[in-house]
Motif scaffolding. Structure first.
Motif, short mmCIF file in Angstrom:
data_model
loop_
_atom_site.label_atom_id
_atom_site.label_comp_id
_atom_site.label_asym_id
_atom_site.label_seq_id
_atom_site.Cartn_x
_atom_site.Cartn_y
_atom_site.Cartn_z
N LEU A 262 0.80 -1.22 0.00
CA LEU A 262 0.00 0.00 0.00
C LEU A 262 0.83 1.28 0.00
CD1 LEU A 262 -2.65 -1.09 2.64
CD2 LEU A 262 -2.88 -1.19 0.18
N ARG A 263 2.08 1.21 -0.44
CA ARG A 263 2.92 2.40 -0.39
C ARG A 263 2.84 3.26 -1.65
NH1 ARG A 263 8.35 -0.32 1.51
NH2 ARG A 263 7.76 -1.50 -0.30
N PHE A 264 2.67 2.62 -2.82
CA PHE A 264 2.74 3.37 -4.07
C PHE A 264 1.45 3.28 -4.87
CE2 PHE A 264 7.24 2.35 -3.31
CZ PHE A 264 7.75 3.62 -3.31
N ARG A 265 1.15 4.36 -5.52
CA ARG A 265 0.06 4.41 -6.50
C ARG A 265 0.75 4.66 -7.83
NH1 ARG A 265 -1.83 8.43 -9.16
NH2 ARG A 265 -0.85 9.98 -7.82
N ILE A 266 0.51 3.79 -8.81
CA ILE A 266 1.15 3.96 -10.10
C ILE A 266 0.50 5.13 -10.82
CG2 ILE A 266 1.70 2.88 -12.31
CD1 ILE A 266 1.61 0.18 -10.93
N ALA A 267 1.27 6.19 -11.03
CA ALA A 267 0.76 7.40 -11.68
C ALA A 267 0.61 7.20 -13.18
CB ALA A 267 1.70 8.57 -11.40
N GLY A 268 1.43 6.32 -13.74
CA GLY A 268 1.35 6.07 -15.16
C GLY A 268 2.56 5.32 -15.68
N LEU A 269 2.52 5.06 -16.97
CA LEU A 269 3.58 4.33 -17.64
C LEU A 269 4.22 5.21 -18.71
CD1 LEU A 269 1.81 0.92 -18.34
CD2 LEU A 269 3.64 1.30 -16.70
N VAL A 270 5.51 5.01 -18.90
CA VAL A 270 6.22 5.54 -20.05
C VAL A 270 6.84 4.33 -20.72
CG1 VAL A 270 8.12 6.98 -20.85
CG2 VAL A 270 6.72 7.74 -18.93
N LEU A 271 6.43 4.08 -21.96
CA LEU A 271 6.92 2.91 -22.69
C LEU A 271 8.12 3.31 -23.54
CD1 LEU A 271 3.54 1.32 -23.79
CD2 LEU A 271 4.95 0.74 -21.81
N MET A 272 9.23 2.63 -23.33
CA MET A 272 10.47 2.95 -24.05
C MET A 272 10.43 2.49 -25.50
SD MET A 272 12.51 4.62 -22.05
CE MET A 272 14.14 4.41 -22.70
N ASP A 273 9.56 1.53 -25.81
CA ASP A 273 9.53 0.99 -27.18
C ASP A 273 8.30 1.45 -27.94
OD1 ASP A 273 7.86 -0.47 -25.56
OD2 ASP A 273 8.54 -2.43 -26.26
N GLY A 274 7.85 2.66 -27.69
CA GLY A 274 6.72 3.22 -28.43
C GLY A 274 5.45 3.22 -27.61
N GLY A 275 4.53 4.01 -28.00
CA GLY A 275 3.27 4.14 -27.27
C GLY A 275 3.20 5.49 -26.62
N GLY A 276 1.98 6.01 -26.58
CA GLY A 276 1.84 7.35 -26.04
C GLY A 276 0.58 7.50 -25.23
N PRO A 277 0.29 8.72 -24.82
CA PRO A 277 -0.89 8.99 -24.00
C PRO A 277 -2.17 8.47 -24.64
CG PRO A 277 0.51 10.93 -24.13
CD PRO A 277 1.06 9.93 -25.10
N GLY A 278 -3.06 8.00 -23.79
CA GLY A 278 -4.34 7.48 -24.25
C GLY A 278 -4.39 5.96 -24.23
N GLU A 279 -3.25 5.32 -24.25
CA GLU A 279 -3.17 3.86 -24.18
C GLU A 279 -3.29 3.42 -22.73
OE1 GLU A 279 -0.21 0.96 -26.18
OE2 GLU A 279 0.31 3.00 -26.84
N SER A 280 -3.65 2.16 -22.52
CA SER A 280 -3.76 1.61 -21.18
C SER A 280 -3.27 0.16 -21.18
CB SER A 280 -5.20 1.68 -20.69
OG SER A 280 -5.31 1.13 -19.41
N ILE A 281 -2.48 -0.20 -20.18
CA ILE A 281 -2.00 -1.57 -20.02
C ILE A 281 -2.32 -2.02 -18.61
CG2 ILE A 281 0.03 -3.08 -20.01
CD1 ILE A 281 1.32 -1.24 -22.06
#
Length: 179
Positions: free
Chosen positions: A126-145
């Protein structure tokens, strides 16, 4: 007060600490359910009872110490310890919820993202909330994994970190990835 009972009171405190350290009975307390917590507490109580019997045997004080008192000590210790552990877990979880979560930005690859997210969820405490992802091999805002949004492209990641609230950044890249 009879000296053997006084000595046993001191020894039991020492044995309790020793059992906690050597057998790691306090590890993963937050992650355990009620049943597993009770089993861990019972094991600790029985280990303390066994070390107390060994102590009395080695010092040849078994005749002077009541067996009923020893059995009641193990039972009362187990019950009180279990209640204290459950209350402590409640306190820790409530404090974490009250204080909020630290924001974590994950930098990874598309292939590794589901594994990293699952690992964070499983071992997060319960320590971290994932704020988001940055994909090094492509992909941008609007995607979800796995329910976590891709918040930035690799090129825009420094700007995102400067503009948004991010406490920590986790870079989890496979060894084969060249960056």
């Amino acid at each position: 007060l009879i000296p053997v009972y006084r000595d046993m009171a001191v020894f039991i405190e020492f044995a309790d600490f020793l059992v906690m350290v050597l057998f790691g009975t306090m590890q993963d307390v937050i992650k355990r359910g009620h049943y597993r917590e009770f089993v861990a507490t019972l094991q600790q109580g029985l280990l303390i009872g066994a070390t107390s019997v060994l102590y009395l045997f080695l010092l040849q004080m078994g005749k002077e110490y009541s067996r009923l008192a020893l059995m009641l000590m193990v039972v009362i210790y187990t019950v009180l310890s279990y209640v204290a552990r459950e209350l402590w877990k409640r306190f820790l979880v409530a404090r974490t919820k009250r204080e909020g979560h630290r924001s974590l930005l994950v930098v990874t690859t598309r292939e590794q993202a589901p594994k990293v997210i699952a690992e964070i969820d499983d071992n997060n405490f319960l320590r971290f909330r994932i704020a988001g992802l940055v994909l090094m091999d492509g992909g941008g805002p609007g995607e979800s994994i796995e329910g976590v949004n891709v918040v930035s492209t690799v090129q825009d990641a420094p700007e995102y970190v400067c503009q948004e609230w991010v406490d920590e950044v986790l870079v989890a890249l496979p060894d084969s990835f060249d960056y």
